[in-house]
Design an enzyme around this catalytic site. Structure first.
Site, PDB file in Angstrom:
ATOM      1  N   HIS A   1       0.836  -1.212   0.000  1.00  0.00           N
ATOM      2  CA  HIS A   1       0.000   0.000   0.000  1.00  0.00           C
ATOM      3  C   HIS A   1       0.868   1.257   0.000  1.00  0.00           C
ATOM      4  O   HIS A   1       2.093   1.207   0.153  1.00  0.00           O
ATOM      5  CB  HIS A   1      -0.930   0.009   1.217  1.00  0.00           C
TER       6      HIS A   1
ATOM      7  N   CYS B   1       3.805  -4.502   6.507  1.00  0.00           N
ATOM      8  CA  CYS B   1       3.342  -4.332   5.135  1.00  0.00           C
ATOM      9  C   CYS B   1       4.459  -3.856   4.219  1.00  0.00           C
ATOM     10  O   CYS B   1       5.538  -3.471   4.669  1.00  0.00           O
ATOM     11  CB  CYS B   1       2.180  -3.346   5.091  1.00  0.00           C
TER      12      CYS B   1
END
Length: 399
Positions: free
Chosen positions: A326, A344
């Protein structure tokens, strides 16, 4: 449901009459008349025998589901048998070589009314009906990917069951996979991340671009076992495999590269999870599960306390446990030089937006290099690509 004929009366079957040799009176009825039988004792009508000419293994209004329908003829030969439920669906079947027995290919489903029509070689016919007992428990399932979708080369067929499946081999026998190019693959039973029983079909290696895949889950009338219940319908899905591409994430160089048809398209700097603890990224291969866009990410949902609560753009889910790729503009100082996220794969707004527009559900993210916390479990997203082909095959209930 009202039967077509009473189980206590016999139907007369008369031969077909042709030409002037047939008169209106004085002819005997066909001696071997078919009798509609759905339980009870048949009484003679216009024949002289007390024995019913056909019998059905399932009778009455509380017949036991889960077995094939079998129709037997006492004398003569069967030409055709039709077994139809109230929705008009037919159970296909076959007449035995001796002509006296017809058996359905599939099992009678629970809580279903059926009409039976038998036709002999001589043109006679008889009808009967029965209803199976309602199920005490019903099992349902969800399928991925969705019908008529286009997916990436790593997307497996995935079936998650609402209730436990003890009769895994029996269920697996009713899951029919068809591919346009005879792709080699296998079912494997695993636990979904939420603890539910799940079975996935993955090819030996990534799908070939353009492959068309179809699943027919012919489960209506199959018992999933103790605590699971019956299946009371069939399921189906189908999809097409799109262009061949992978995202290669290098934890050592802190770079992510989109590879399409074997050629590098673009490499972008990124920062992955902080090594050495719960914040480390998963390694191995994960599969893009969903493109979720802008979502709220909260650290407590992944067991990291109150470390963060952010609205995050261009979110691409890779695991059920919360690993995404992301946009992470707050981490810009670390892109390309330090892995410093909460697990992430973070990129700049521009790079994340570009990658988000290029990838599709089913594309593999291959994470290599040091500092990961190992490969995710097969049920944590689609982690089965971290299992060797030989080991994956052993997870089939039919091996």
């Amino acid at each position: 449901m009202r039967p077509q004929s009473s189980p206590s009366r016999r139907q007369s079957l008369r031969p077909r009459r042709t030409g002037a040799a047939v008169t209106a009176a004085g002819l005997a009825t066909l001696a071997a008349a078919l009798t509609a039988c759905s339980g009870g004792t048949s009484a003679a009508a216009d024949t002289k025998t007390d024995k019913p000419d056909i019998s059905v293994n399932l009778q009455g209004k509380q017949a036991k589901a889960g077995s094939p329908v079998e129709v037997k003829l006492a004398e003569g030969k069967l030409k055709q048998v039709t077994v139809t439920d109230t929705k008009g669906a037919k159970l296909s079947g076959e007449v035995a070589a001796n002509g006296t027995t017809w058996t359905s290919d599939r099992k009678a489903a629970p809580g279903t009314s059926y009409k039976v029509k038998a036709v002999t070689d001589e043109g006679g016919s008889a009808r009967t009906s029965f209803r199976t007992a309602a199920p005490e428990h019903v099992n349902k399932l969800s399928l991925a990917p969705g019908k008529d979708t286009t997916v990436g080369v790593a997307q497996p067929l995935s079936v998650v069951f609402d209730h436990p499946v003890k009769n895994k081999a029996e269920v697996e026998k009713h899951l029919k996979v068809t591919t346009s190019n005879d792709t080699t693959g296998s079912w494997g039973w695993i636990k979904n991340h939420d603890g539910k029983d799940r079975v996935d079909w993955r090819p030996k290696s990534y799908w070939k671009s353009g492959t068309k895949v179809k699943l027919d889950a012919e489960l209506n009338g199959v018992d999933s076992g103790a605590d699971g219940g019956w299946f009371v319908r069939d399921y189906a899905t189908g999809f097409t495999v799109g262009r061949s591409q992978q995202v290669k994430v290098d934890l050592d160089s802190k770079q992510a590269t989109l590879v399409r048809d074997g050629q590098s398209v673009k490499t972008v700097p990124m920062s992955a999870g902080t090594p050495g603890g719960d914040k480390a990224s998963w390694g191995g291969t994960s599969v893009l599960m969903a493109k979720e866009g802008t979502i709220n990410m909260r650290s407590e949902t992944v067991g990291l306390g109150d470390a963060y609560d952010k609205m995050v753009d261009n979110s691409m889910r890779l695991t059920w446990s919360g690993m995404y790729a992301h946009a992470a503009p707050w981490n810009a100082a670390y892109f390309g030089n330090t892995n410093h996220s909460s697990g992430c794969i973070g990129m700049s707004d521009a790079d994340a937006s570009w990658l988000y527009g290029q990838v599709r559900v089913g594309d593999p993210f291959e994470v290599s290099g040091s500092g990961s916390k190992g490969a995710p479990e097969p049920g944590n997203g689609y982690g089965e690509w971290n299992i060797s082909w030989a080991d994956w095959q052993t997870k089939s209930a039919l091996n």
